[in-house]
Design a protein around this motif. Structure first.
Motif, PDB file in Angstrom:
ATOM      1  N   PHE A  98       0.868  -1.210   0.027  1.00  0.00           N
ATOM      2  CA  PHE A  98       0.158  -0.121  -0.105  1.00  0.00           C
ATOM      3  C   PHE A  98       0.870   1.171  -0.126  1.00  0.00           C
ATOM      4  CE2 PHE A  98      -3.005  -2.927   1.842  1.00  0.00           C
ATOM      5  CZ  PHE A  98      -4.412  -2.649   0.796  1.00  0.00           C
ATOM      6  N   ASP A  99       0.469   2.194  -0.611  1.00  0.00           N
ATOM      7  CA  ASP A  99       1.454   3.906  -0.686  1.00  0.00           C
ATOM      8  C   ASP A  99       1.276   4.157   0.605  1.00  0.00           C
ATOM      9  OD1 ASP A  99       0.966   3.033  -3.513  1.00  0.00           O
ATOM     10  OD2 ASP A  99      -0.036   4.043  -3.946  1.00  0.00           O
ATOM     11  N   ASP A 100      -0.136   3.690   1.584  1.00  0.00           N
ATOM     12  CA  ASP A 100      -0.211   4.800   2.981  1.00  0.00           C
ATOM     13  C   ASP A 100      -0.217   3.560   3.713  1.00  0.00           C
ATOM     14  OD1 ASP A 100      -0.262   6.297   4.871  1.00  0.00           O
ATOM     15  OD2 ASP A 100      -2.321   7.368   4.537  1.00  0.00           O
ATOM     16  N   LEU A 101       0.329   3.463   4.446  1.00  0.00           N
ATOM     17  CA  LEU A 101       0.099   2.727   5.548  1.00  0.00           C
ATOM     18  C   LEU A 101      -0.368   3.087   7.104  1.00  0.00           C
ATOM     19  CD1 LEU A 101       3.572   0.341   5.507  1.00  0.00           C
ATOM     20  CD2 LEU A 101       1.826   0.319   3.944  1.00  0.00           C
ATOM     21  N   THR A 102      -0.435   4.855   6.452  1.00  0.00           N
ATOM     22  CA  THR A 102      -1.068   4.586   8.744  1.00  0.00           C
ATOM     23  C   THR A 102      -2.396   5.251   8.314  1.00  0.00           C
ATOM     24  OG1 THR A 102      -1.779   7.290   7.053  1.00  0.00           O
ATOM     25  CG2 THR A 102       0.793   6.587   7.671  1.00  0.00           C
ATOM     26  N   PRO A 103      -2.803   4.547   7.992  1.00  0.00           N
ATOM     27  CA  PRO A 103      -4.496   3.863   8.662  1.00  0.00           C
ATOM     28  C   PRO A 103      -4.715   2.334   8.962  1.00  0.00           C
ATOM     29  CG  PRO A 103      -4.534   4.267   5.786  1.00  0.00           C
ATOM     30  CD  PRO A 103      -3.167   4.234   6.678  1.00  0.00           C
ATOM     31  N   PHE A 104      -3.267   1.305   9.220  1.00  0.00           N
ATOM     32  CA  PHE A 104      -3.473   0.379   9.329  1.00  0.00           C
ATOM     33  C   PHE A 104      -3.610   0.272  10.787  1.00  0.00           C
ATOM     34  CE2 PHE A 104      -3.435   0.344   4.855  1.00  0.00           C
ATOM     35  CZ  PHE A 104      -5.044  -0.467   4.745  1.00  0.00           C
ATOM     36  N   THR A 105      -3.915  -0.538  12.130  1.00  0.00           N
ATOM     37  CA  THR A 105      -3.765  -1.411  12.879  1.00  0.00           C
ATOM     38  C   THR A 105      -3.100  -2.295  12.845  1.00  0.00           C
ATOM     39  OG1 THR A 105      -5.467  -1.436  14.174  1.00  0.00           O
ATOM     40  CG2 THR A 105      -4.400   0.949  14.627  1.00  0.00           C
ATOM     41  N   PHE A 106      -2.561  -3.454  13.622  1.00  0.00           N
ATOM     42  CA  PHE A 106      -1.654  -4.449  14.085  1.00  0.00           C
ATOM     43  C   PHE A 106      -2.946  -5.267  14.791  1.00  0.00           C
ATOM     44  CE2 PHE A 106       1.970  -7.119  15.032  1.00  0.00           C
ATOM     45  CZ  PHE A 106       0.988  -8.460  14.691  1.00  0.00           C
ATOM     46  N   LEU A 107      -4.153  -5.705  14.029  1.00  0.00           N
ATOM     47  CA  LEU A 107      -4.617  -7.153  14.789  1.00  0.00           C
ATOM     48  C   LEU A 107      -4.222  -8.207  15.455  1.00  0.00           C
ATOM     49  CD1 LEU A 107      -7.703  -7.239  15.773  1.00  0.00           C
ATOM     50  CD2 LEU A 107      -8.487  -7.889  13.062  1.00  0.00           C
ATOM     51  N   GLU A 108      -4.307  -9.043  14.309  1.00  0.00           N
ATOM     52  CA  GLU A 108      -3.935 -10.801  15.020  1.00  0.00           C
ATOM     53  C   GLU A 108      -2.961 -11.344  14.153  1.00  0.00           C
ATOM     54  OE1 GLU A 108      -7.930 -12.607  14.187  1.00  0.00           O
ATOM     55  OE2 GLU A 108      -7.325 -12.654  11.761  1.00  0.00           O
ATOM     56  N   GLU A 109      -2.805 -12.950  14.733  1.00  0.00           N
ATOM     57  CA  GLU A 109      -1.440 -13.675  14.541  1.00  0.00           C
ATOM     58  C   GLU A 109      -2.359 -14.225  14.866  1.00  0.00           C
ATOM     59  OE1 GLU A 109       2.364 -13.614  15.864  1.00  0.00           O
ATOM     60  OE2 GLU A 109       1.465 -12.038  17.536  1.00  0.00           O
ATOM     61  N   ILE A 110      -2.203 -15.656  13.062  1.00  0.00           N
ATOM     62  CA  ILE A 110      -3.135 -16.697  12.606  1.00  0.00           C
ATOM     63  C   ILE A 110      -1.147 -17.745  12.495  1.00  0.00           C
ATOM     64  CG2 ILE A 110      -4.700 -15.903  11.485  1.00  0.00           C
ATOM     65  CD1 ILE A 110      -4.007 -15.911   8.572  1.00  0.00           C
ATOM     66  N   PHE A 111      -1.992 -18.599  11.791  1.00  0.00           N
ATOM     67  CA  PHE A 111      -0.744 -20.054  12.150  1.00  0.00           C
ATOM     68  C   PHE A 111       0.605 -19.681  12.943  1.00  0.00           C
ATOM     69  CE2 PHE A 111      -3.147 -20.283   7.900  1.00  0.00           C
ATOM     70  CZ  PHE A 111      -3.594 -21.732   7.757  1.00  0.00           C
ATOM     71  N   ILE A 112      -0.012 -19.291  14.664  1.00  0.00           N
ATOM     72  CA  ILE A 112       0.916 -19.095  15.416  1.00  0.00           C
ATOM     73  C   ILE A 112       1.934 -20.270  15.720  1.00  0.00           C
ATOM     74  CG2 ILE A 112      -0.463 -19.545  16.968  1.00  0.00           C
ATOM     75  CD1 ILE A 112       2.011 -16.455  17.380  1.00  0.00           C
ATOM     76  N   ASP A 113       0.954 -21.642  15.256  1.00  0.00           N
ATOM     77  CA  ASP A 113       1.956 -23.083  16.022  1.00  0.00           C
ATOM     78  C   ASP A 113       3.090 -23.317  15.050  1.00  0.00           C
ATOM     79  OD1 ASP A 113      -0.763 -22.858  14.152  1.00  0.00           O
ATOM     80  OD2 ASP A 113      -0.590 -24.833  14.370  1.00  0.00           O
ATOM     81  N   GLU A 114       2.998 -22.344  13.677  1.00  0.00           N
ATOM     82  CA  GLU A 114       3.936 -22.227  13.146  1.00  0.00           C
ATOM     83  C   GLU A 114       4.948 -21.481  12.857  1.00  0.00           C
ATOM     84  OE1 GLU A 114       3.429 -23.333   8.811  1.00  0.00           O
ATOM     85  OE2 GLU A 114       1.295 -24.551   9.434  1.00  0.00           O
ATOM     86  N   LYS A 115       5.056 -20.327  13.203  1.00  0.00           N
ATOM     87  CA  LYS A 115       6.015 -19.455  14.530  1.00  0.00           C
ATOM     88  C   LYS A 115       7.176 -20.258  14.597  1.00  0.00           C
ATOM     89  CE  LYS A 115       6.050 -16.377  17.447  1.00  0.00           C
ATOM     90  NZ  LYS A 115       7.847 -16.144  18.204  1.00  0.00           N
TER      91      LYS A 115
END
Length: 145
Positions: A98-115
Motif C-alpha cells: 500500500f502507498d500509505d500504511l498509516t490507517p492500519f493497525t495490527f490486529l492478529e497473528e495467524i498460524f501461530i503454531d508454525e511460528k
C-alpha cells in the motif's frame, strides 16, 4: 479513512498498480511456512474485498494449495496478494504494497503454531493456530453457499 474507501498500492518497480477496498483497517500477520517462504518473513496482510489491478499482464500467479493462490509482480517479484483460488471472498493484500500504511493497525497473528521461536511480536492480540484459521475460512465459505 473509512474501511470502505479504496486504497492505492503497487509493487516495488511500479509495473503492478492496484486499488483495494479493505474489509477493515487492520493488518493480520501470517506465520505459516508458505507465507514465510513466499514473503521472505512473516506475511503482513490487510483483508480486502474488491481489488482492481490496472494491468494484470505483469501479475504472476502461483497456486500454492488446493484452495489458495499467491500473486506477485512478474517483473520485480514483489509479493502482493493471497486469494482464494475460487476467486470469491477473501483477498489478503500485502501491507507493505500500500502507498500509505498509516490507517492500519495490527490486529492478529495467524498460524501461530508454525511460528519459529526466533522472533516474537510485542503486545497482546489474538493469536490463532492453523486449525482455528482453517475452521474460520470453512465457516465463511459455508456462509457464502
Amino acid at each position: 479513512m473509512a474501511a470502505s474507501a479504496p486504497v492505492s498500492g503497487g509493487c516495488l518497480c511500479g509495473a503492478v498498480r492496484f486499488r483495494a477496498t479493505p474489509a477493515k483497517l487492520e493488518m493480520d500477520v501470517c506465520h505459516c511456512s508458505m507465507c514465510r517462504r513466499w514473503s521472505g518473513g512473516v506475511f503482513m496482510a490487510v483483508p480486502c474485498g474488491e481489488v482492481t489491478i490496472e494491468d494484470e499482464s505483469r501479475l504472476g500467479r502461483y497456486p500454492s494449495s488446493d484452495w489458495g493462490e499467491r500473486q506477485f509482480c512478474s517483473v520485480c517479484g514483489s509479493s502482493l496478494f493471497w486469494r482464494l483460488r475460487d476467486g470469491e471472498g477473501h483477498v489478503a493484500v500485502s501491507l507493505h504494497s500500500f502507498d500509505d500504511l498509516t490507517p492500519f493497525t495490527f490486529l492478529e497473528e495467524i498460524f501461530i503454531d508454525e511460528k519459529p521461536g526466533l522472533y516474537a511480536f510485542a503486545g497482546e492480540r489474538p493469536r490463532l493456530t492453523g486449525a482455528e484459521v482453517m475452521a474460520r475460512f470453512q465457516a465463511e465459505q459455508d456462509a457464502r453457499t
